[in-house]
Design an enzyme around this catalytic site. Structure first.
Site: not given
Length: 246
Positions: A156, A133
């Site tokens: 993501h 992330s």
């Protein structure tokens, strides 16, 4: 109070000053390292041929709101002064950032990544375990990035927990935040923005989510990370960079 009790209450700088350490500068270094150990659980300076500041980014990157009790966190208000010290302290010759993070606060993560990228001294990152992330901008922020084969990195889209306003402005805010992350990664790695977005929006890999999980070898093949290697490779690179600037 007897002598034994007095010895226990002696301050660290005084105790360090009694040791034959070769000068007040070394005394201050030891006192600072002791303070870091007591307050953050880490010793900042290595004791090799060159003084390398070792910074650990573990667990969740904590931002403006404290994480729930019991979670391992990296508090950005603790890390910021360390990075300033790396830049300003003439005794520190380089920076090594060790990462094993699940991600966390986007603004805090980007702030730390920008600080690392702005350091003029040799710097390297090493991904161990995970660099997921918002940990991805941190992983690519140094001059040279390393990753071990068993580590993973999850690409993501930006996520948000809690209530949001269901209006177009909210969606644009998410887009702008994602553009900041994508742009930083593109500037500090060999991965084009288009490929990063493609991996980020992939729907065939994560259950009930979109994104891509890259292991160490694939992260290097995709151009996200510079080199496959561990601690010795990262330290050798830092030493070469420091000595080439001497």
């Amino acid at each position: 109070m007897d002598k034994k009790d007095k010895k226990k209450t002696k301050h660290a700088p005084e105790a360090a000053a009694e040791q034959p350490d070769g000068g007040s500068g070394e005394t201050e270094r030891r006192a600072f390292a002791q303070e870091q150990l007591e307050t953050m659980g880490t010793v900042s300076l290595t004791k090799g041929a060159h003084a390398i500041h070792c910074l650990t980014v573990i667990g969740q990157i904590e931002g403006h709101v404290e994480a729930p009790q019991g979670q391992k966190t990296t508090k950005y208000e603790h890390v910021i002064p360390q990075l300033v010290a790396v830049q300003e302290d003439p005794a520190i010759e380089g920076l090594l950032v060790l990462l094993n993070t699940v991600g966390g606060d986007v603004e805090a993560g980007l702030a730390l990544a920008e600080l690392i990228a702005g350091i003029s001294k040799p710097s390297a990152t090493l991904v161990l375990g995970g660099g997921h992330s918002i940990g991805i901008p941190l992983a690519v922020s140094a001059r040279r990035s390393f990753i071990v084969p068993t580590a993973t990195m999850t690409v993501h889209p930006v996520r948000h927990s809690g209530m949001i306003l269901g209006v177009p402005q909210t969606m644009r805010w998410f887009e702008q935040m994602q553009e900041r992350i994508t742009g930083f990664v593109e500037r500090h790695s060999q991965m084009p923005a288009g490929r990063f977005n493609e991996l980020m929006l992939h729907t065939g890999e994560l259950v009930m989510d979109m994104g891509t999980v890259l292991d160490g070898r694939r992260a290097v093949e995709e151009g996200l990370i510079d080199q496959l290697g561990g601690l010795s490779e990262a330290m050798r690179w830092l030493y070469r960079e420091i000595e080439s600037q001497a």
